[in-house]
Write a protein that holds these residues in place. Structure first.
Motif, mmCIF file in Angstrom:
data_model
loop_
_atom_site.group_PDB
_atom_site.id
_atom_site.type_symbol
_atom_site.label_atom_id
_atom_site.label_comp_id
_atom_site.label_asym_id
_atom_site.label_seq_id
_atom_site.Cartn_x
_atom_site.Cartn_y
_atom_site.Cartn_z
ATOM 1 N N GLY A 142 0.750 -1.034 -0.031
ATOM 2 C CA GLY A 142 0.027 0.185 0.100
ATOM 3 C C GLY A 142 0.877 1.353 0.008
ATOM 4 O O GLY A 142 0.674 2.163 -0.793
ATOM 5 N N LEU A 143 1.922 1.346 0.763
ATOM 6 C CA LEU A 143 2.755 2.388 0.821
ATOM 7 C C LEU A 143 3.444 2.593 -0.496
ATOM 8 O O LEU A 143 3.630 3.836 -0.984
ATOM 9 C CB LEU A 143 3.970 2.081 1.901
ATOM 10 N N ALA A 144 3.994 1.666 -1.100
ATOM 11 C CA ALA A 144 4.608 1.707 -2.252
ATOM 12 C C ALA A 144 3.882 1.910 -3.667
ATOM 13 O O ALA A 144 4.518 2.090 -4.678
ATOM 14 C CB ALA A 144 5.542 0.198 -2.478
ATOM 15 N N HIS A 145 2.528 1.416 -3.462
ATOM 16 C CA HIS A 145 1.737 1.252 -4.885
ATOM 17 C C HIS A 145 2.105 2.372 -5.809
ATOM 18 O O HIS A 145 2.014 2.084 -7.029
ATOM 19 C CB HIS A 145 0.409 0.907 -4.500
ATOM 20 N N ASP A 146 2.133 3.550 -5.466
ATOM 21 C CA ASP A 146 2.084 4.663 -6.639
ATOM 22 C C ASP A 146 3.500 5.213 -6.563
ATOM 23 O O ASP A 146 3.643 6.407 -6.879
ATOM 24 C CB ASP A 146 0.806 5.768 -6.115
ATOM 25 N N LYS A 197 -1.548 6.908 -16.398
ATOM 26 C CA LYS A 197 -2.308 5.922 -15.519
ATOM 27 C C LYS A 197 -2.076 4.546 -15.614
ATOM 28 O O LYS A 197 -2.199 3.846 -14.446
ATOM 29 C CB LYS A 197 -4.039 6.304 -16.105
ATOM 30 N N LEU A 198 -1.809 4.083 -16.853
ATOM 31 C CA LEU A 198 -1.805 2.711 -17.086
ATOM 32 C C LEU A 198 -0.086 2.292 -16.864
ATOM 33 O O LEU A 198 -0.032 1.256 -16.039
ATOM 34 C CB LEU A 198 -1.880 2.221 -18.274
ATOM 35 N N LEU A 199 0.599 3.133 -17.068
ATOM 36 C CA LEU A 199 1.922 2.892 -16.910
ATOM 37 C C LEU A 199 2.652 2.805 -15.528
ATOM 38 O O LEU A 199 3.643 2.376 -15.038
ATOM 39 C CB LEU A 199 2.871 3.901 -17.798
ATOM 40 N N HIS A 200 1.687 3.706 -14.580
ATOM 41 C CA HIS A 200 2.499 4.017 -13.368
ATOM 42 C C HIS A 200 2.546 2.794 -12.519
ATOM 43 O O HIS A 200 3.471 2.390 -11.526
ATOM 44 C CB HIS A 200 2.021 5.114 -12.529
ATOM 45 N N ALA A 201 1.580 1.717 -12.679
ATOM 46 C CA ALA A 201 1.581 0.565 -11.893
ATOM 47 C C ALA A 201 2.889 -0.494 -12.153
ATOM 48 O O ALA A 201 3.631 -0.805 -11.505
ATOM 49 C CB ALA A 201 0.209 -0.111 -11.806
ATOM 50 N N PRO A 202 2.879 -0.853 -13.597
ATOM 51 C CA PRO A 202 3.801 -1.733 -13.873
ATOM 52 C C PRO A 202 5.157 -1.016 -13.687
ATOM 53 O O PRO A 202 6.326 -1.612 -13.383
ATOM 54 C CB PRO A 202 3.872 -2.167 -15.316
ATOM 55 N N ALA A 203 5.377 0.265 -14.113
ATOM 56 C CA ALA A 203 6.762 1.118 -13.712
ATOM 57 C C ALA A 203 7.026 0.980 -12.245
ATOM 58 O O ALA A 203 8.216 0.738 -11.942
ATOM 59 C CB ALA A 203 6.473 2.703 -14.078
ATOM 60 N N ALA A 213 6.056 -1.078 -9.993
ATOM 61 C CA ALA A 213 6.826 -2.820 -9.782
ATOM 62 C C ALA A 213 8.002 -2.757 -10.233
ATOM 63 O O ALA A 213 8.782 -3.327 -9.359
ATOM 64 C CB ALA A 213 5.824 -3.745 -10.217
ATOM 65 N N THR A 214 8.369 -2.307 -11.163
ATOM 66 C CA THR A 214 9.690 -2.425 -11.945
ATOM 67 C C THR A 214 10.711 -1.579 -11.072
ATOM 68 O O THR A 214 11.743 -2.266 -10.763
ATOM 69 C CB THR A 214 9.776 -2.277 -13.444
ATOM 70 N N PHE A 215 10.362 -0.614 -10.768
ATOM 71 C CA PHE A 215 11.078 0.514 -9.954
ATOM 72 C C PHE A 215 11.709 -0.179 -8.845
ATOM 73 O O PHE A 215 13.076 -0.137 -8.292
ATOM 74 C CB PHE A 215 10.617 1.675 -9.920
ATOM 75 N N LEU A 216 10.536 -0.925 -7.996
ATOM 76 C CA LEU A 216 10.819 -1.243 -6.721
ATOM 77 C C LEU A 216 11.842 -2.515 -6.700
ATOM 78 O O LEU A 216 12.641 -2.586 -5.872
ATOM 79 C CB LEU A 216 9.621 -1.659 -5.998
ATOM 80 N N ARG A 217 11.792 -3.150 -7.907
ATOM 81 C CA ARG A 217 12.689 -4.503 -8.022
ATOM 82 C C ARG A 217 13.937 -4.181 -8.326
ATOM 83 O O ARG A 217 15.046 -4.490 -7.718
ATOM 84 C CB ARG A 217 11.937 -5.175 -9.197
ATOM 85 N N GLU A 218 14.025 -3.014 -9.378
ATOM 86 C CA GLU A 218 15.222 -2.585 -9.865
ATOM 87 C C GLU A 218 16.393 -1.952 -8.821
ATOM 88 O O GLU A 218 17.378 -2.021 -9.043
ATOM 89 C CB GLU A 218 15.213 -2.023 -11.338
ATOM 90 N N ASP A 254 3.395 -7.908 -7.488
ATOM 91 C CA ASP A 254 2.333 -8.171 -8.394
ATOM 92 C C ASP A 254 1.231 -7.244 -7.810
ATOM 93 O O ASP A 254 0.351 -6.883 -8.617
ATOM 94 C CB ASP A 254 1.769 -9.545 -8.168
ATOM 95 N N ALA A 255 1.007 -7.090 -6.646
ATOM 96 C CA ALA A 255 0.051 -6.220 -5.965
ATOM 97 C C ALA A 255 0.012 -4.919 -6.466
ATOM 98 O O ALA A 255 -0.880 -4.013 -6.884
ATOM 99 C CB ALA A 255 0.017 -6.209 -4.583
ATOM 100 N N VAL A 256 1.443 -4.188 -6.639
ATOM 101 C CA VAL A 256 1.592 -2.871 -7.122
ATOM 102 C C VAL A 256 1.369 -3.143 -8.558
ATOM 103 O O VAL A 256 0.742 -2.065 -9.030
ATOM 104 C CB VAL A 256 3.230 -2.531 -7.091
ATOM 105 N N ARG A 257 1.821 -3.916 -9.326
ATOM 106 C CA ARG A 257 1.679 -4.185 -10.837
ATOM 107 C C ARG A 257 0.304 -4.133 -11.158
ATOM 108 O O ARG A 257 -0.124 -3.331 -12.259
ATOM 109 C CB ARG A 257 2.398 -5.444 -11.103
ATOM 110 N N TYR A 258 -0.300 -4.598 -10.496
ATOM 111 C CA TYR A 258 -1.927 -4.822 -11.074
ATOM 112 C C TYR A 258 -2.691 -3.922 -10.274
ATOM 113 O O TYR A 258 -4.242 -4.195 -10.515
ATOM 114 C CB TYR A 258 -2.381 -6.353 -11.036
#
Ligand SMILES: [Fe+2]
Ligand SMILES: [Fe+2]
Length: 182
Positions: free
Chosen positions: A47-51, A81-87, A89-94, A105-109
């Motif tokens: 929840g903290l990280a999702h945006d 709007k659509l890019l910020h979620a997969p971006a 998740a990718t940012f958090l991992r990288e 996945d919770a962030v991504r979707y």
């Protein structure tokens, strides 16, 4: 999952209002996880990280995803709007902030949902819509529904979002069209 490091990152990347929203979503996600038997710590963190990328430019989000070899759908290109979620998740991992696939996945979707969502994904998706800062007309109804019937709330929300996007003539991501009935 270093919450202190995450908060430093969020403070550097988000506006004050977006940070408040993120903290509220974390609180809602924690409560919903406790209600439905998801992992409250993971829900809080997601929840903290999702945006985390919500305040980035489209170019920045596109670069984050391109570097990671992301396969863009047509409807996602140029769509913040659509890019910020997969971006996110990718940012958090990288960036090494998160290596937990459930959280990623919770962030991504969190914006589109998808068929076969995990419990944690559902919790974060709904927490984003019923957090304390949300004030659309029937938020209180949806808020109560998330505690009595999570899947019902999810389907209600997806139908509402779809109708809203159609009204505005905006793209409907294919993930959002598939309902999860289980
Ligand atoms: Fe978001
Ligand atoms: Fe959000």
């Amino acid at each position: 999952m270093d919450e202190k490091k995450l908060m430093q990152t969020l403070r550097a990347r988000l506006t004050d209002a977006r940070l408040v929203h993120s903290v509220n979503v974390a609180e809602s996600a924690h409560a919903l996880a406790e209600r439905w038997g998801a992992d409250p710590e993971k829900a809080h963190w997601a929840g903290l990280a999702h945006d985390v990328c919500k305040c980035d430019s489209v170019d920045k989000m596109t670069n984050i995803l391109t570097r990671a070899g992301y396969d863009f759908l047509d409807c996602e290109r140029g769509n913040a709007k659509l890019l910020h979620a997969p971006a996110g998740a990718t940012f958090l991992r990288e960036s090494g902030l998160c290596a937990d696939d459930d959280i990623l996945d919770a962030v991504r979707y969190h914006t589109t949902g998808r068929a076969g969502m995990s419990l944690l994904e559902k919790v974060v998706f709904m927490a984003d819509l019923v957090s304390a800062d949300r004030d659309y007309p029937d938020v209180e109804t949806v808020r109560q529904m998330t505690f009595s019937d999570l899947d019902g709330a999810l389907n209600y929300a997806l139908a509402f979002i779809k109708a809203q996007l159609e009204r505005r003539g905006e793209a409907i991501h294919p993930n959002s069209v598939v309902r999860d009935e289980d």
